[in-house]
Design an enzyme around this catalytic site. Structure first.
Site, mmCIF file in Angstrom:
data_model
loop_
_atom_site.group_PDB
_atom_site.id
_atom_site.type_symbol
_atom_site.label_atom_id
_atom_site.label_comp_id
_atom_site.label_asym_id
_atom_site.label_seq_id
_atom_site.Cartn_x
_atom_site.Cartn_y
_atom_site.Cartn_z
ATOM 1 N N ARG A 22 62.042 88.955 101.285
ATOM 2 C CA ARG A 22 60.943 88.096 100.850
ATOM 3 C C ARG A 22 61.490 86.772 100.332
ATOM 4 O O ARG A 22 62.312 86.742 99.430
ATOM 5 C CB ARG A 22 60.124 88.793 99.762
ATOM 6 C CG ARG A 22 59.532 90.104 100.236
ATOM 7 C CD ARG A 22 58.707 90.783 99.179
ATOM 8 N NE ARG A 22 58.254 92.092 99.644
ATOM 9 C CZ ARG A 22 57.086 92.631 99.341
ATOM 10 N NH1 ARG A 22 56.247 91.983 98.564
ATOM 11 N NH2 ARG A 22 56.756 93.822 99.797
ATOM 12 N N HIS A 219 39.804 93.258 92.977
ATOM 13 C CA HIS A 219 39.467 92.485 94.187
ATOM 14 C C HIS A 219 37.957 92.439 94.433
ATOM 15 O O HIS A 219 37.522 92.080 95.532
ATOM 16 C CB HIS A 219 40.185 93.064 95.403
ATOM 17 C CG HIS A 219 41.659 92.841 95.382
ATOM 18 N ND1 HIS A 219 42.242 91.637 95.720
ATOM 19 C CD2 HIS A 219 42.675 93.663 95.013
ATOM 20 C CE1 HIS A 219 43.553 91.735 95.596
ATOM 21 N NE2 HIS A 219 43.844 92.946 95.156
ATOM 22 N N THR A 247 40.581 91.819 86.647
ATOM 23 C CA THR A 247 41.526 90.718 86.477
ATOM 24 C C THR A 247 40.778 89.408 86.315
ATOM 25 O O THR A 247 39.647 89.256 86.775
ATOM 26 C CB THR A 247 42.481 90.616 87.676
ATOM 27 O OG1 THR A 247 43.442 89.598 87.439
ATOM 28 C CG2 THR A 247 41.727 90.270 88.952
ATOM 29 N N LYS A 250 41.948 86.379 89.951
ATOM 30 C CA LYS A 250 41.531 86.294 91.350
ATOM 31 C C LYS A 250 40.221 85.499 91.440
ATOM 32 O O LYS A 250 40.246 84.279 91.457
ATOM 33 C CB LYS A 250 41.470 87.683 91.965
ATOM 34 C CG LYS A 250 42.884 88.296 92.066
ATOM 35 C CD LYS A 250 42.905 89.657 92.690
ATOM 36 C CE LYS A 250 44.323 90.105 92.981
ATOM 37 N NZ LYS A 250 45.205 90.206 91.795
ATOM 38 N N THR A 279 53.241 92.998 73.409
ATOM 39 C CA THR A 279 53.259 91.865 74.334
ATOM 40 C C THR A 279 52.507 90.681 73.736
ATOM 41 O O THR A 279 51.383 90.840 73.253
ATOM 42 C CB THR A 279 52.608 92.243 75.683
ATOM 43 O OG1 THR A 279 53.308 93.358 76.234
ATOM 44 C CG2 THR A 279 52.671 91.086 76.660
#
Length: 405
Positions: A22, A219, A247, A250, A279
């Site tokens: 890649r 998605h 998410t 997107k 985090t």
């Protein structure tokens, strides 16, 4: 160290030989020219594979919200929400996302990958039925790597059922330990095959066998349903699904991931998930931009309708041109190539000869022999852009037998 470096070198040589190496393609997004980007040589590149499905990443309302928050609160959050506090932008965004999915609460994570990994891991580490009973997980065979990472992070009894196969899922549920807690993990829109799960049927089985449901809507959220809540909203089953994950990176064109669900469930995950606790939280400017995007998208029915019209138009043009389109139930339009080095070569020629970028999708993202290009038309992809793409693909695929050489 030398031993490991040699291992890395040999592994990379193998990946290159298989045509799976890649390489990043340097592209600079143009907020006011999307879907046109700028390549390293200054050429304008037409991008067909971005996940900014609704072209919200450069929307003026989103950009201005980010700029206002950046000026007011600075560039970063300064730490976790436990250490540096939670900004009003985080709280407002979580409230909006909970409302979007009709849930009590939401919890933000730094990405969709982290939200799946952390939330599923936290669920499976719990022992709601007693320490002697491990979770039994029923995972669709085409679930995203982030869900698999969460499932593998904690010892559990895992059953992988055939993709979208309710007969196989029920057969596995039927013989499962009735005393063990159960989790069915699945997606709504599967981004590589562009198909959609039978959500109502999965909910029926979950209720019949006492299983908890975990749905990845990354998605689909922002696009499907009357107010952009995803396929679960479109199909009228959001209230039957225990945890809906999504998410902001997107359809909403920003960054970050989240889960939504019952207040005590979300609060428990907030309290125990290392992927959240340790985090640094999303920058307030990112949260503010995402909030502006979610609010705009929920009300912008025209923009969402345009996305699906563009997808249908591209499918029809591929079919009329005799291109090997993979059947798609969703807004994603995959094109079968079938060999890794050939797929890479087609993508390379599109870029170098025609100024078009479409990502080659190779193993392990898809099985060997199912390599493909994945096209994601947005409301801003015009008929002229589609004509250019179809003409380029016809020229390249007509000589495909020489591309892999």
């Amino acid at each position: 160290m030398d031993l490991f470096r040699n291992f890395c070198r040999e592994s990379l040589d193998t990946i290159r030989a298989q045509g799976r190496y890649r390489q990043f393609t340097p592209l600079q997004k143009q907020a006011d020219r999307f879907p046109h980007y700028i390549g390293t040589d200054g050429r304008e590149i037409l991008v067909w594979s971005a996940n900014d499905y609704l072209a919200m990443g450069g929307h003026q309302a989103v950009v201005e919200a980010a700029c206002d928050a950046l000026r007011a609160m600075g560039a970063g959050a300064g730490g976790t929400r436990n250490i540096s506090g939670t900004s009003p932008a985080h709280d407002a965004l979580e409230a909006e996302l909970a409302d979007l999915h009709g849930k009590d609460a939401a919890l933000l994570f730094t990405s969709g990958f982290v939200s799946n990994q952390a939330a599923i891991g936290a669920i499976l580490a719990s022992r709601p039925m007693g320490a002697e009973h491990r979770w039994q997980v029923f995972s669709d065979e085409k679930n995203h790597a982030s869900m698999i990472a969460g499932i593998k992070s904690v010892p559990a009894d895992v059953q992988v059922f055939a993709h979208n196969d309710m007969v196989d899922l029920e057969a596995r549920l039927r013989v499962a330990d009735p005393l063990a807690p159960k989790l069915i993990a699945f997606e709504s829109v599967y981004s590589m095959d562009a198909d959609i799960a039978p959500l109502a049927a999965i909910c029926d089985l979950a209720e019949r066998y006492g299983a908890m449901t975990y749905l990845d809507e990354v998605h689909a959220v922002g696009m499907y349903g009357p107010t952009a809540g995803g396929v679960s909203e479109r199909d009228g089953v959001a209230d039957r699904i225990d945890i809906i994950e999504g998410t902001l990176a997107k359809a909403f064109g920003c960054h970050g991931g989240y889960i939504t669900g019952a207040a005590e469930v979300v609060d428990y995950i907030r309290s125990v998930a290392p992927g959240f606790i340790f985090t640094t939280s999303l920058p307030p400017s990112t949260a503010a931009a995402a909030l502006a995007s979610v609010r705009h998208v929920r009300a912008d029915h025209v923009r969402r309708a345009k996305l699906f019209e563009r997808a249908q138009t591209l499918k029809a043009r591929f079919d009329a041109a005799g291109l090997p389109r993979i059947a798609s139930e969703s807004h994603i339009v995959p094109l079968h190539i079938g060999e890794a080095s050939l797929c890479k070569a087609v993508s390379k020629r599109l870029l170098e000869e025609f100024g078009i970028y479409a990502t080659p999708i190779n193993y392990p993202t898809v099985p060997r022999g199912q390599e493909r290009l994945r096209f994601t038309p947005t409301p801003l992809h015009t008929d002229a852009m589609m004509d250019q793409l179809v003409d380029a693909l016809k020229q390249i695929l007509a000589t495909s037998q020489r591309l892999a050489a």
